[in-house]
Design an enzyme around this catalytic site. Sequence first.
Site, PDB file in Angstrom:
ATOM      1  N   GLY A  10       7.632  -0.031  -1.298  1.00  0.00           N
ATOM      2  CA  GLY A  10       6.690  -1.113  -0.988  1.00  0.00           C
ATOM      3  C   GLY A  10       6.797  -2.205  -2.032  1.00  0.00           C
ATOM      4  N   GLY A  12       4.806  -5.137  -2.011  1.00  0.00           N
ATOM      5  CA  GLY A  12       3.655  -6.038  -2.023  1.00  0.00           C
ATOM      6  C   GLY A  12       3.061  -6.085  -3.424  1.00  0.00           C
ATOM      7  CB  ALA A  14       0.027  -1.925  -4.877  1.00  0.00           C
ATOM      8  N   GLY A  15       3.025  -2.553  -5.354  1.00  0.00           N
ATOM      9  CA  GLY A  15       4.353  -2.071  -5.724  1.00  0.00           C
ATOM     10  C   GLY A  15       4.996  -2.931  -6.800  1.00  0.00           C
ATOM     11  CG  PHE A 114     -15.293 -13.907  -0.189  1.00  0.00           C
ATOM     12  CD1 PHE A 114     -14.678 -15.131  -0.385  1.00  0.00           C
ATOM     13  CD2 PHE A 114     -14.717 -13.020   0.716  1.00  0.00           C
ATOM     14  CE1 PHE A 114     -13.518 -15.460   0.293  1.00  0.00           C
ATOM     15  CE2 PHE A 114     -13.556 -13.345   1.405  1.00  0.00           C
ATOM     16  CZ  PHE A 114     -12.953 -14.572   1.196  1.00  0.00           C
ATOM     17  CG  ASP A 210       6.460   2.481   8.161  1.00  0.00           C
ATOM     18  OD1 ASP A 210       5.988   2.777   9.283  1.00  0.00           O
ATOM     19  OD2 ASP A 210       7.137   1.468   7.943  1.00  0.00           O
ATOM     20  CD  GLN A 229     -13.042  -5.023   5.965  1.00  0.00           C
ATOM     21  OE1 GLN A 229     -12.125  -5.632   5.421  1.00  0.00           O
ATOM     22  NE2 GLN A 229     -14.166  -4.725   5.355  1.00  0.00           N
ATOM     23  CG  LEU A 241      -7.481 -13.370   7.812  1.00  0.00           C
ATOM     24  CD1 LEU A 241      -8.657 -12.512   8.234  1.00  0.00           C
ATOM     25  CD2 LEU A 241      -6.865 -12.823   6.523  1.00  0.00           C
ATOM     26  NE  ARG A 275     -13.795  -9.485   4.994  1.00  0.00           N
ATOM     27  CZ  ARG A 275     -12.637  -9.535   4.353  1.00  0.00           C
ATOM     28  NH1 ARG A 275     -11.863  -8.462   4.287  1.00  0.00           N
ATOM     29  NH2 ARG A 275     -12.254 -10.648   3.759  1.00  0.00           N
ATOM     30  NE  ARG A 383     -10.285  -4.770   1.981  1.00  0.00           N
ATOM     31  CZ  ARG A 383     -10.265  -6.091   2.126  1.00  0.00           C
ATOM     32  NH1 ARG A 383     -10.819  -6.874   1.209  1.00  0.00           N
ATOM     33  NH2 ARG A 383      -9.700  -6.638   3.190  1.00  0.00           N
TER      34      ARG A 383
END
Lengths: 570, 327
Positions: A10, A12, A14-15, A114, A210, A229, A241, A275, A383
């Site tokens: 991954g 993104g 985090a990776g 937010f 995956d 969510q 979005l 949300r 979240r």
Amino acid sequence: MITHDVVIVGSGLAGLRAAIEMAGKVDVAVVSKVYPSRSHSGAAQGGVAAAMANSSDDSVESHFFDTVKGSDYLADQDAAEIMTRDAPVTITEMERLGCVFSRDEKGRIAQREFGGHSHPRACYAADRTGHALLHTLFEQSMKHKAAVTYYSEWYLLSLIYEEGSARGITMMNIRTGELEVVRAKTVLFGTGGYGRAFKITSNAFACTGDGVMTAYRAGIPLEDMEFVQFHPTGLYGQGILMSEAARGEGGYLVNGKGERFMDKYAKSKMELAPRDIVSRAEQTEINEGRGIGGKDFVHIDLRHLGREKIIERLPQIRQLAIDFLGVDCIDKPIPIQPTAHYSMGGIPVDVDCQVITDEKKTKARGFFAAGECSCVSVHGANRLGTNSLLDACVFGRRAGKAALDYTLSARHESVNEAAELGKARKRLDALLSTPETESANDIRNELKETMSNHAGVYRGAEGLLVAKAALKLLRERFKSVRVTDKGKLFNTELVEALELSNMLEYSEIIVEGALARRESRGAHARTDFPKRDDANWLKHTLARKNADGSVSLGYKPVVITKYQPEERKY
Amino acid sequence: MAEVRFLVSKYNSETDAKPRLQEFRLDPPQGATLLDCLNLIKWKLDGTLSFRMSCRSAICGSCAVRVNGHARLACKTQAADAVIDGRVTIEPLGNMTLIRDLVVDLEPFWASVEKVRPWLVPDDSKKYERERLQSHHDQLKIDAASTCIMCASCFSDCNVMEVDPKFLGPAALAKAQRFVFDTRDAEKWDRLELLGQIHGMWDCTHCAECSTRCPTDAKPLERITELRRAAMAAGMTDNNAARHVLGFRESIGGFKGIGGSGMLNENYLPVRSMGLSIGGILSLIPVGLRMFARKKNPPLIPHVIEKVGEVRKMFRRFDEYNKEGEK
């Protein structure tokens, strides 16, 4: 067989964040089915939460409490406290690495309101914050290129996990079709979420769970998978979005009667309620015939914000609504509906991102996970907006540090390359030699329809049982799925079939978890059990794969350190 | 919408000598994007059709293809807007090697971006407690370049790239602008030096194809222009292209108290561009002689236009404006 000290799957937030933490200290590889800048972190829009207190008297304490309350008290409070405490330093670091943030009048990182946050806490880069953060890490990945090996456009096939330790992965080079085993002391997943199983979704085509399913098949249980969510503002019809920043900047939600309906559901926070609450409010309006023109959407109205503010703060969502619906939000309200958005559940990990394998929190040796694919759990049942980019940055960083420590004192364990390749080959060959009577497209569409209708914003036993039966049939039909492309080069039809097999299997886990959980909490709203039930259900689900392929459910307690559960009102 | 004929490039480098256009007939649903159409073709008509895609909301940059000959994001293009006479042609991006159908080898593109050292080099190494300050005004200078999604549309359609594969290319240069103009970066001058080398910013021919194809606000040509202005302002004029720009300015608007002629002096410009390079100036001679032979040579004594005073006034205003801008 390829050997590295660490293999990260991954690319993104985090990776990449984990990779940068380890670069130059151990031999790191990053495997991803897309190039890093294509990762779905880049699609996050509105902001990243941190109690920087740039425009208010915000505090870590307040962020911590908002996160726990937002989670409907299912978050593990030790983890939520760490995330909110690490937030300011993590964001400061991203700024130092070069992230382009919007700025306030004093030149500090600008912060906006937010949903569910009691202070303006969302640090942002217009309405493309994820893009700004992801590209900052992509830039750093180029800086560290000599120290990190990138396998871009390689597809993860399996996790090699034996006797309680992760030893590597198998993967397929999408470009050439070749299979490869990577042996590593440490495996780290930052593989993202699983929102593609729904008809209306904000998720990229790539978000097919995956990594989550690879771990599950290797014997790792999955935590809280029933908590999906639904974002209140997906562009009508597509689910693309429309950032919560649109409400953070002051947008109104309006029903078919022209009413700002949120006063019925969250009188004090209105559009800025969390949300789950806003999505349910919209769905209720729609279900009771108060959608626009009686249809299945409502409006978000931004016209009163004025042209200048829209162009400066919300340029991307304006463009998206123009491109996809031909609506310019400067002049017209945008049609929106709830859209599957974020996976609260995933691979269970401790606060240092090491994977845990049971109710007793036994650690998997050499296996770490961070970001949306993991469940720490900082988000619990729901979240808060802007906490996902934060989760990926904070826990990507922590995972990098912890995995580095682990790797420095670990060794490579044995891997039977021929056996692993044989298993992978067999799985692909099975897909390439079915009776070819079923269309993958039909199966996928029916899956998405089923999940949206029966495991969506509202769920009930009746619908969930229908879904369960339908999924069983779909999985049966999948055994005859048609993959006409038998070639090796860039065989995206084969990759899509592999992804669909993951979607079918995790959907079953979502449905099983949702069916068992006879209460309503956060994003899991049961029509037949509309109340939260702390006496029986203040616990995390752990879903495990039985030998016969079916799902068995276990539970583990929620960590409560500071805030006792109370009724959630906004 | 009525039935549309999609002519889609098909190619497999293992089995085919060259790509061919295959026709698919499809009635695109209301509001369908070209990516929706490609998926309908793949899922219903030809499972072997291969292309990249991911976010479908114009932020990941995966699905850039050539539509009717020009690079675009398939997910951002309404099918209805792309149909000409009932047809749409969809081909792979240019300036890169084809692998399969609509999939090209992106490695040269990433390599070009890496060449500009696209990461922030902080201006200090001291310990920090907080974020660095940057004014809203300064942030806006790097805002446009920072919207780049690395879709390679500009790289695909760049005309210079086509003749000089070593050219840095529009995306890399736009990325470089984001660091040269970042108040937090310590390497502005080194970066300009690097970009000023051959195959760099001065090799762009301002055809504007990159900015026309760019699906975001990154608009590479505008960023390249900003880079060049920064280099000129810093006195980095020791190259043909910068001297060429100066030559324009001098011959039309004048310099150092000498009034310009109000029009381009085509004798002065090439010589000025070559600077003090004897070889460069000699290289102009054959061209000059050929022009002379065909009577295409400009007049030896430059013509001064009527109302040249107005032109000179305009240039004085430019100079004042630039000085104010620097403040």
